[in-house]
Design an enzyme around this catalytic site. Structure first.
Site, PDB file in Angstrom:
ATOM      1  N   THR A   1     -14.707 -12.031   0.689  1.00 49.28           N
ATOM      2  CA  THR A   1     -16.116 -12.017   1.105  1.00 49.28           C
ATOM      3  C   THR A   1     -17.017 -12.313  -0.087  1.00 49.28           C
ATOM      4  O   THR A   1     -16.579 -12.327  -1.242  1.00 49.28           O
ATOM      5  CB  THR A   1     -16.511 -10.638   1.677  1.00 49.28           C
ATOM      6  OG1 THR A   1     -16.505  -9.688   0.606  1.00 49.28           O
ATOM      7  CG2 THR A   1     -15.567 -10.186   2.773  1.00 49.28           C
ATOM      8  N   CYS A   2     -18.311 -12.499   0.208  1.00 52.11           N
ATOM      9  CA  CYS A   2     -19.282 -12.797  -0.856  1.00 52.11           C
ATOM     10  C   CYS A   2     -19.806 -11.532  -1.527  1.00 52.11           C
ATOM     11  O   CYS A   2     -20.707 -11.603  -2.364  1.00 52.11           O
ATOM     12  CB  CYS A   2     -20.440 -13.597  -0.287  1.00 52.11           C
ATOM     13  SG  CYS A   2     -19.898 -15.166   0.381  1.00 52.11           S
ATOM     14  N   ASP A   3     -19.299 -10.368  -1.150  1.00 48.44           N
ATOM     15  CA  ASP A   3     -19.781  -9.119  -1.723  1.00 48.44           C
ATOM     16  C   ASP A   3     -19.049  -8.813  -3.037  1.00 48.44           C
ATOM     17  O   ASP A   3     -17.820  -8.803  -3.080  1.00 48.44           O
ATOM     18  CB  ASP A   3     -19.534  -7.993  -0.708  1.00 48.44           C
ATOM     19  CG  ASP A   3     -20.074  -6.667  -1.187  1.00 48.44           C
ATOM     20  OD1 ASP A   3     -20.451  -6.554  -2.373  1.00 48.44           O
ATOM     21  OD2 ASP A   3     -20.122  -5.734  -0.373  1.00 48.44           O
TER      22      ASP A   3
ATOM     23  N   ASN B   1     -18.795 -10.811   7.244  1.00 55.91           N
ATOM     24  CA  ASN B   1     -18.885 -12.152   6.654  1.00 55.91           C
ATOM     25  C   ASN B   1     -18.232 -13.209   7.552  1.00 55.91           C
ATOM     26  O   ASN B   1     -17.923 -14.311   7.117  1.00 55.91           O
ATOM     27  CB  ASN B   1     -18.217 -12.180   5.263  1.00 55.91           C
ATOM     28  CG  ASN B   1     -19.081 -12.820   4.178  1.00 55.91           C
ATOM     29  OD1 ASN B   1     -18.670 -12.886   3.014  1.00 55.91           O
ATOM     30  ND2 ASN B   1     -20.252 -13.278   4.488  1.00 55.91           N
TER      31      ASN B   1
END
Ligand SMILES: *Cc1c(COP(=O)(O)O)cnc(C)c1O
Length: 392
Positions: free
Chosen positions: A342-344, A381
């Protein structure tokens, strides 16, 4: 204790270590056929764990805690072996029914049920429920007065990674009063349930809890309330990055405590094992999808499963998982960061495990991924939950 023990030493001295249920050779074939991430669920490991528990705790009825992993391969295998199931919700009821369990083989263990949860499970035929306070008791009495009840009592969790008494369970000092209230309402209160915690590394914790629960049985008997069911809950541990005591030895100690504290009473003993059955039945196959050197100089790999997916247990269950590369021990290994897809930025799976120099597309195997992993994952996401397949 034993992160340093290798597998052979570990089994020789009675330890249990996390082992993958597929080889790298099999993993490559499966990844080619199904893609990654892929969760492999081993029927033979489910059966092995169940049979060791059964042999080690003779006479104890095993109600598998579906919460730890409601996968149908696991549920069906346990049903065929004659197991029972612990459910908490309508979703778990449906999974248990789909796996072929009958309502008589189910115990409903949620201490705070919505009306829909209680009524749906009742209408399906479930007749054994848990309570731990007077409000819940009145709710059950109003809606389903003819069910059997177990009172859940809180116990301390000295050696557990997770305290299962932080939210539920009455104080031991309130137990007799709550049993009496059930009796006064005309309810069929049948026994006591407790949990020593989850991932309870020391079997001696059961001994302390059983001594306290025996006192409650005796105090209840003085009030004319004869209890017939002792539910020793969940809590037995699974191996992750560290080896743990073998399941045979663990059961042996619990069995001796049961004999010591309850050997003279004609009680029906049940347990609600979750992770001890499910954890090492699953191995995750995940691929390296990215590799970079960060501005601070650290090598970072991105893999196709992470904290929002199968590694959710790292967040909610406080477990840490072993990452294994092919021929891991024969290759030079280096410090690295392994992060999820994910982009986290918090989606980091490992910062302290050394891995060989890996290329895009290489596979990582993660053993002992069967409890509180994909069961608590999300589709954050826009990513799909992991596919799970049964293997022998
Ligand atoms: C979580 C839970 C279990 C299983 O716990 P494990 O530590 O996985 O064995 C059993 N019963 C209840 C009520 C639970 O909440």
């Amino acid at each position: 204790m034993a992160a340093i023990l290798d597998d052979r030493t570990a089994s020789a001295v009675g330890y249990r270590v996390a082992e993958p249920v597929v080889s790298f050779e099999q993993a490559k074939e499966l990844a080619a056929e199904y893609g990654t991430p892929l969760m492999c669920v081993s029927r033979s490991v489910v059966a092995r764990n169940y049979e060791i528990l059964q042999a080690g705790l003779p006479g104890v009825e095993l109600f598998y805690a579906a919460k730890s992993n409601p996968d149908l391969t696991i549920l069906r295998t346990l049903r065929k072996l004659g197991g029972s199931v612990d459910i908490c919700s309508v979703g778990e009821l449906k999974a248990a029914l789909q796996a072929g369990f009958t309502p008589e083989q189910m115990l409903h263990t949620h201490p705070c049920k919505t009306v829909d949860n209680l009524m749906t499970c009742y209408e399906a035929g479930v007749r054994l429920f848990i309570y731990d306070n007077a409000t819940e008791l009145k709710k059950i009495h109003r809606l389903t007065p003819d069910v059997g009840l177990l009172l859940r009592v809180a116990m301390s969790s000295a050696s557990s990674m997770i305290n299962l008494s932080a939210k539920f369970g009455c104080a031991p000092s309130e137990a007799v009063e709550l049993l009496r209230q059930a009796r006064e309402l005309g309810m069929n209160v049948r026994g006591i349930s407790f949990h020593v915690g989850s991932q309870t590394l020391e079997p001696g914790d059961y001994d302390r809890a059983l001594a306290k629960v025996r006192q409650i049985f005796d105090d209840a008997a003085c009030e004319g309330i004869d209890l017939e069911i002792l539910d020793i809950g969940g809590g037995m541990p699974a191996p992750y990055r560290e080896a743990i005591i073998s399941l045979e030895m663990y059961c042996d100690i619990v069995r001796q405590s049961l004999e010591m504290h309850f050997g003279d009473l004609p009680v029906r003993v049940i347990a609600e094992p979750g992770r001890v059955i499910s954890a090492d039945t699953q191995t995750l196959i995940t691929s390296i999808i990215g590799k970079s050197v960060r501005p601070n100089g650290a090598t970072q790999y991105i893999i196709d499963d992470g904290l929002y997916g199968s590694f959710s247990g790292k967040v909610y269950d406080h477990t840490d998982f072993n990452l294994m590369a092919e021929n891991h021990l024969d290759r030079p290994c280096f410090p690295c960061v392994v992060a999820g897809p994910t982009c986290d930025s918090t989606d980091v799976v490992s910062r302290d495990q050394e891995l060989p120099n890996l290329e895009i597309g290489e596979l990582i195997l993660v053993p002992s991924m069967g409890s509180y992993t994909n069961a608590s994952g999300s589709t954050f996401n826009g990513l799909d939950l992991v596919k799970a397949i049964g293997v022998e």
